[in-house]
Design a protein around this motif. Sequence first.
Motif, short mmCIF file in Angstrom:
data_model
loop_
_atom_site.label_atom_id
_atom_site.label_comp_id
_atom_site.label_asym_id
_atom_site.label_seq_id
_atom_site.Cartn_x
_atom_site.Cartn_y
_atom_site.Cartn_z
N ILE A 104 149.62 43.82 53.06
CA ILE A 104 149.74 43.50 54.48
C ILE A 104 151.12 43.95 54.94
N SER A 106 154.17 43.50 57.11
CA SER A 106 154.83 42.47 57.93
C SER A 106 155.83 43.10 58.90
N ALA A 117 153.46 33.70 60.93
CA ALA A 117 152.70 34.90 60.56
C ALA A 117 152.90 35.23 59.09
N PHE A 121 150.06 35.55 56.19
CA PHE A 121 149.89 36.77 55.40
C PHE A 121 149.74 36.40 53.91
N GLN A 124 146.38 34.78 53.25
CA GLN A 124 145.28 35.76 53.25
C GLN A 124 145.20 36.49 51.91
N LEU A 277 154.69 44.48 66.40
CA LEU A 277 154.63 43.17 65.78
C LEU A 277 155.61 42.15 66.36
N SER A 300 140.83 48.90 61.08
CA SER A 300 140.18 47.70 61.59
C SER A 300 138.94 47.34 60.78
N VAL A 303 139.26 44.41 57.99
CA VAL A 303 139.56 43.00 58.29
C VAL A 303 138.66 42.11 57.44
N ARG A 309 141.99 34.24 58.76
CA ARG A 309 143.22 35.02 58.95
C ARG A 309 142.82 36.50 58.90
N THR A 311 144.05 39.64 59.55
CA THR A 311 144.97 40.77 59.63
C THR A 311 144.40 41.94 58.83
N CYS A 314 146.71 46.82 54.98
CA CYS A 314 147.53 48.03 55.15
C CYS A 314 147.25 48.97 53.98
N PHE A 348 150.86 49.86 62.91
CA PHE A 348 151.74 48.71 63.09
C PHE A 348 153.18 49.19 63.17
#
Length: 389
Positions: A104, A106, A117, A121, A124, A277, A300, A303, A309, A311, A314, A348
């Motif tokens: 993920i 950040s 957040a 993360f 998740q 972000l 996307s 997810v 959660r 997010t 990545c 991001f």
Amino acid sequence: MGLASPPPRQAPLVPQQWADALDAISTSRSPPIAIICGPKNSGKSTFSRILLNSLLKRYDRVGYLDTDVGQPEFFVPGCLSLHLVDECLPDLMKTPMREPERCIFSGDISSKRDPDAYINFIFQLYDYFLEKFYQSDDAYSHRKALLPLIINTAGWVKGTGFDVLVELLKYISPTHVVQMRISAESKNLPTGAFWLSDKKRGSSKLIELATVFTDSFNRSVLIRKNAHSMRDLRLSDYFKRCFPSTLNISTNKELAHALASIPPYQIHFSQVKVMHLYCQVPKHEVFYSLNATIVGLAASSTVPTSSARCTPWCVGLGIVRGIDAKKGMLYVITPVSLCKLEKVDILFQGFIEIPTSLLQLCTVDLMRGSVLKLLLLLFFYFVINFFNF
């Protein structure tokens, strides 16, 4: 100018106290979930690496959840990542770059800007590990081997950092909590199970260890590291993966020139959604704001549907080398494979910066090019005017 590297450190000898802790965790009846915590630079990473090697003597694979976004073990700054490690680390003082199982972005080197957040993360990633690697299948015939997990934490243990750690410990409820302590008590976490109220009794086994690094008076001390240089080195190593390993790139200058000459991927504005972000950018400036920045690449379609959660995972980082507003194109450099990049539809943007050494060299080259162009223009101007005269 060579690629910056941290000063060499001598590998510590494992004291008996550490050896006993390693044995207690690695020989536990069920696969352990161990959280390593304590002040920054107190030996958390060193202990977690030794523990990793110790667990690999008993298990084929070990999970490693890296929550230190400023000084990660296996991936790049600004990312929280889950790794499945299947071979011992040959060098306890330096960990190799690894492709994470899940990651993920950040977008920062600390959790201070958005602790909520940051916590989500971690949750998740932990939920994903539980679902995939720490739960048996319903059918006995398809029962899978459960994996142990090491969770290395950041060294921010005061104020909000303490609150974040408490939330983390309460949610995960690990089998073991290893707390590193130094002689300066004011920098340490409270003793005992500080994350639980007096009325509750947790099932976690708490192990308090003194760091192996001491001063001339045999006092436990913090080990100072140049965190900024280490982050720059990690990012440089990551973007060197854009090139074949046979290509010898040994200096910042060579890397900067190689990155400037490599053909970038072309992405149309309509193909991606930009997510800032930590700030809001006017709509007409969104794509301009990406120029010469590091972005997190996500899809996307990744997810997690089983988690609240949501997010997107990545898949890696990229450098936006330029934009063409007329054509509506972004030009991105990344070591991410084309098959993964084709699914990316989210960029991001946070506060992860291109290493200063690479920016300086690119700027110098740009200035040299501009001066040369100016001299050529002046030369032709005088030649044309001379003949006209």
